[in-house]
Design a protein around this motif. Structure first.
Motif, short mmCIF file in Angstrom:
data_model
loop_
_atom_site.label_atom_id
_atom_site.label_comp_id
_atom_site.label_asym_id
_atom_site.label_seq_id
_atom_site.Cartn_x
_atom_site.Cartn_y
_atom_site.Cartn_z
N TYR A 39 0.81 -1.22 0.00
CA TYR A 39 0.00 0.00 0.00
C TYR A 39 0.84 1.27 0.00
N CYS A 40 2.16 1.14 -0.17
CA CYS A 40 3.04 2.31 -0.17
C CYS A 40 2.62 3.31 -1.26
N SER A 41 2.56 4.56 -0.91
CA SER A 41 2.18 5.67 -1.81
C SER A 41 0.96 5.36 -2.69
N LYS B 36 2.51 9.19 1.22
CA LYS B 36 3.01 8.56 2.43
C LYS B 36 3.77 7.32 1.99
N TYR B 37 4.96 7.14 2.55
CA TYR B 37 5.80 6.02 2.10
C TYR B 37 5.97 4.98 3.20
N CYS B 38 6.16 3.72 2.79
CA CYS B 38 6.30 2.63 3.78
C CYS B 38 7.70 2.57 4.37
N LYS B 39 8.68 3.07 3.62
CA LYS B 39 10.09 3.12 4.03
C LYS B 39 10.74 1.75 4.25
N HIS B 40 10.21 0.73 3.63
CA HIS B 40 10.86 -0.58 3.69
C HIS B 40 11.92 -0.65 2.61
N PHE C 219 12.88 -3.14 0.91
CA PHE C 219 12.55 -4.01 -0.21
C PHE C 219 11.44 -3.41 -1.06
N CYS C 220 10.97 -2.22 -0.68
CA CYS C 220 9.92 -1.54 -1.47
C CYS C 220 10.61 -0.83 -2.64
N THR C 221 10.21 -1.17 -3.86
CA THR C 221 10.88 -0.61 -5.04
C THR C 221 10.74 0.91 -5.12
N ILE C 222 9.65 1.44 -4.57
CA ILE C 222 9.45 2.90 -4.61
C ILE C 222 10.37 3.57 -3.60
N CYS C 223 10.31 3.12 -2.35
CA CYS C 223 11.10 3.77 -1.29
C CYS C 223 12.59 3.62 -1.54
N VAL C 224 13.01 2.46 -2.02
CA VAL C 224 14.44 2.24 -2.22
C VAL C 224 14.97 3.15 -3.35
ZN LIG Z 1 7.57 2.11 0.13
#
Ligand SMILES: [Zn+2]
Length: 350
Positions: free
Chosen positions: A81-83, A96-100, A102-107
């Motif tokens: 559910y990130c962003s 809002k970001y998940c900041k994990h 392994f999340c392709t968006i956050c990384v």
């Molecule tokens: Zn994320």
């Protein structure tokens, strides 16, 4: 702050209202956003990243479920559910970001930020060198132990050099390091290895020697696999170094970049093994110098008067304006990408 303004990242903010999908009239055009937000060009690429991220997370959730691993299932669900929602205003997009990791968006946000901060420092180094340090590949049940072992080895080498530098008033090692592990689908092994950018040729040569000496076993750290070379294109090598973690798309024939992308596979069970092995470890660090900060306060975003609210719709792979129904980018995955993330996903090999 006037009553009509909202800090969407705080409790009761505009994004929370968006999440509740309440009456559209309650969403204000003027609100205060958080952080600097993403640029237009980043936003244009977001649906593609979101599409890849969702496909990977759905597959990883199934793997974690099958394993009875509730904590990883929860983490992957978080990244799914990130962003999901976005507010645009002043020509930038806020989510809002998940900041994990392994999340392709956050990384990708984290990597771009590091490149921007480090490039001005590294470009001043006299002769930056690209170094690869590796050890023998391992099976998945040994991976976590070996990730710890390589990090310990690297830490010890830095510590010894610092001590020596203090005694002889020389320089400690100066550089950046990124930890990576990729899956070999033929041997079913993983190769934890470091990519470094070192300050100069002498340091690159010495750290390579220290690495070989530390393991003192050609079967574990074969000297010919430990490589150092001069950097001609810093931008390219900085990007290469920032590919830490693991690759998403793997060539099943291990043909060293000679195969067509269309023949690549996604080894999702192997990705889960790498995520677990890396959990709690620092994949990236700098040494011998201080990493510059961005200087941007993330808690004080702009006040905008043209806020628009978007929701990611997985059925059309794009963000949709919740008031007008308009699509944000009109991006759509091609057949090759859909194939890669569905038909060519290997959920067994690890
Ligand atoms: Zn994320």
């Amino acid at each position: 702050m006037p009553k009509s303004q909202h800090n969407w990242a705080s409790k009761g903010g505009a994004l929370d209202k968006l999440a509740q999908k309440g009456p559209i009239g309650e969403l204000p055009r003027d609100c205060q956003l958080v952080g600097v937000g993403a640029s237009k060009s980043t936003i244009r690429k977001r649906p593609k990243k979101k599409f890849i991220c969702q496909k990977l997370m759905l597959a990883l959730i199934d793997i974690a479920k099958d394993e009875g691993n509730l904590s990883w299932e929860k983490k992957y669900r978080n990244a799914l559910y990130c962003s999901d929602q976005m507010i645009t205003g002043n020509g930038r997009g806020h989510c809002k970001y998940c900041k994990h990791r392994f999340c392709t968006i956050c990384v990708s946000i984290c990597k771009a930020d590091r490149i921007n901060r480090l490039f001005p420092v590294l470009v001043e180094w006299p002769e930056p060198q690209f170094v690869t340090l590796t050890i023998k590949a391992k099976k998945h049940w040994d991976l976590k132990t070996h990730v710890k072992a390589v990090l310990e080895a690297f830490g010890t080498i830095l510590k010894r050099k610092r001590k020596k530098a203090t005694r002889k008033s020389g320089l400690p090692y100066i550089g950046i390091r990124a930890l990576e592990a990729n899956f070999n689908p033929i041997a079913k092994t993983y190769n934890p290895h470091f990519h470094l950018i070192m300050y100069n040729a002498e340091m690159a040569r010495d750290i390579r020697k220290d690495w070989i000496k530390y393991w003192d076993d050609e079967k574990i750290a074969a000297p010919y696999l430990q490589q150092a070379s001069r950097i001609k294109d810093l931008n390219h090598h900085l990007k290469e170094t920032m590919k830490y973690g693991t690759k998403i798309f793997t060539d099943p024939t291990m043909n060293k970049g000679k195969s067509k992308n269309s023949s690549f596979m996604v080894y999702i069970a192997a990705m889960h093994e790498i995520n677990k092995a890396f959990d709690g470890s620092r994949l990236f660090s700098t040494f011998g110098f201080k990493q510059p900060t961005t200087g941007v306060r993330i808690d004080s975003g702009p006040n905008v008067t043209d806020a628009q609210y978007w929701q990611y719709e997985s059925s059309i792979c794009d963000y949709v304006n919740i008031q007008t129904g308009q699509k944000l980018t009109h991006w759509a995955p091609n057949c090759e990408m859909i194939d890669l993330l569905t038909q060519k996903m290997d959920v067994e090999s690890k």
